[in-house]
Scaffold this motif. Sequence first.
Motif, PDB file in Angstrom:
ATOM      1  N   ASP A 182      33.159  39.272  51.277  1.00 48.73           N
ATOM      2  CA  ASP A 182      34.233  39.305  50.280  1.00 48.73           C
ATOM      3  C   ASP A 182      35.533  38.733  50.828  1.00 48.73           C
ATOM      4  OD1 ASP A 182      32.510  40.428  48.494  1.00 48.73           O
ATOM      5  OD2 ASP A 182      33.352  42.458  48.622  1.00 48.73           O
ATOM      6  N   GLU A 183      35.832  39.041  52.092  1.00 45.78           N
ATOM      7  CA  GLU A 183      37.102  38.581  52.659  1.00 45.78           C
ATOM      8  C   GLU A 183      37.121  37.067  52.904  1.00 45.78           C
ATOM      9  OE1 GLU A 183      34.622  40.691  55.796  1.00 45.78           O
ATOM     10  OE2 GLU A 183      35.474  41.272  53.880  1.00 45.78           O
ATOM     11  N   ASP A 184      35.955  36.419  52.812  1.00 51.20           N
ATOM     12  CA  ASP A 184      35.893  34.971  52.996  1.00 51.20           C
ATOM     13  C   ASP A 184      36.091  34.192  51.688  1.00 51.20           C
ATOM     14  OD1 ASP A 184      35.406  35.365  55.671  1.00 51.20           O
ATOM     15  OD2 ASP A 184      33.227  35.296  55.438  1.00 51.20           O
ATOM     16  N   ILE A 185      36.190  34.897  50.585  1.00 50.80           N
ATOM     17  CA  ILE A 185      36.360  34.228  49.299  1.00 50.80           C
ATOM     18  C   ILE A 185      37.825  33.851  49.104  1.00 50.80           C
ATOM     19  CG2 ILE A 185      36.119  34.452  46.792  1.00 50.80           C
ATOM     20  CD1 ILE A 185      33.897  36.531  47.348  1.00 50.80           C
ATOM     21  N   ASP A 186      38.055  32.602  48.738  1.00 51.35           N
ATOM     22  CA  ASP A 186      39.411  32.088  48.529  1.00 51.35           C
ATOM     23  C   ASP A 186      39.780  32.224  47.046  1.00 51.35           C
ATOM     24  OD1 ASP A 186      41.831  30.770  48.483  1.00 51.35           O
ATOM     25  OD2 ASP A 186      40.954  28.771  48.760  1.00 51.35           O
ATOM     26  N   PHE A 187      40.700  33.129  46.755  1.00 50.70           N
ATOM     27  CA  PHE A 187      41.149  33.358  45.386  1.00 50.70           C
ATOM     28  C   PHE A 187      42.469  32.646  45.093  1.00 50.70           C
ATOM     29  CE2 PHE A 187      38.631  37.183  46.385  1.00 50.70           C
ATOM     30  CZ  PHE A 187      37.727  37.140  45.338  1.00 50.70           C
ATOM     31  N   SER A 188      42.955  31.828  46.005  1.00 52.96           N
ATOM     32  CA  SER A 188      44.298  31.270  45.877  1.00 52.96           C
ATOM     33  C   SER A 188      44.461  30.346  44.672  1.00 52.96           C
ATOM     34  CB  SER A 188      44.683  30.516  47.149  1.00 52.96           C
ATOM     35  OG  SER A 188      43.805  29.420  47.338  1.00 52.96           O
ATOM     36  N   ASP A 189      43.386  29.738  44.188  1.00 48.24           N
ATOM     37  CA  ASP A 189      43.522  28.816  43.062  1.00 48.24           C
ATOM     38  C   ASP A 189      43.360  29.509  41.701  1.00 48.24           C
ATOM     39  OD1 ASP A 189      40.856  29.313  43.492  1.00 48.24           O
ATOM     40  OD2 ASP A 189      40.207  27.313  42.915  1.00 48.24           O
ATOM     41  N   ILE A 190      43.141  30.814  41.711  1.00 47.31           N
ATOM     42  CA  ILE A 190      43.015  31.572  40.459  1.00 47.31           C
ATOM     43  C   ILE A 190      44.397  32.049  40.046  1.00 47.31           C
ATOM     44  CG2 ILE A 190      41.985  33.575  39.345  1.00 47.31           C
ATOM     45  CD1 ILE A 190      39.735  33.403  41.434  1.00 47.31           C
ATOM     46  N   LYS A 205      47.405  34.181  38.666  1.00 43.97           N
ATOM     47  CA  LYS A 205      47.632  35.618  38.579  1.00 43.97           C
ATOM     48  C   LYS A 205      47.925  35.981  37.124  1.00 43.97           C
ATOM     49  CE  LYS A 205      50.247  39.271  40.741  1.00 43.97           C
ATOM     50  NZ  LYS A 205      49.701  39.779  41.976  1.00 43.97           N
TER      51      LYS A 205
END
Length: 84
Positions: A33-41, A43
Amino acid sequence: MLMGIDDVLALAKTPEEREEMKARLLRLMEMKDEDIDFSDIPKITDFSRFRRAKPHFDAMREHNKRVDAERAHKQAMNISAMEH
């Protein structure tokens, strides 16, 4: 109901596509889970259009009860017909 890997793989149109999907799914399953990049989603900041889901769940529950009852009735009719 959650789909299993076999359910997802059944959507493949060719054996090659099935193997590619399987490889991708296995890579995703190994990912932490900690390897998933959510930065392009983006807020969510505006919750004004959010609605409670309970009425939809209640309607679906009633629908499922009717479908289950119909299925049980058909199954009982088939068993009854086979006994006679």
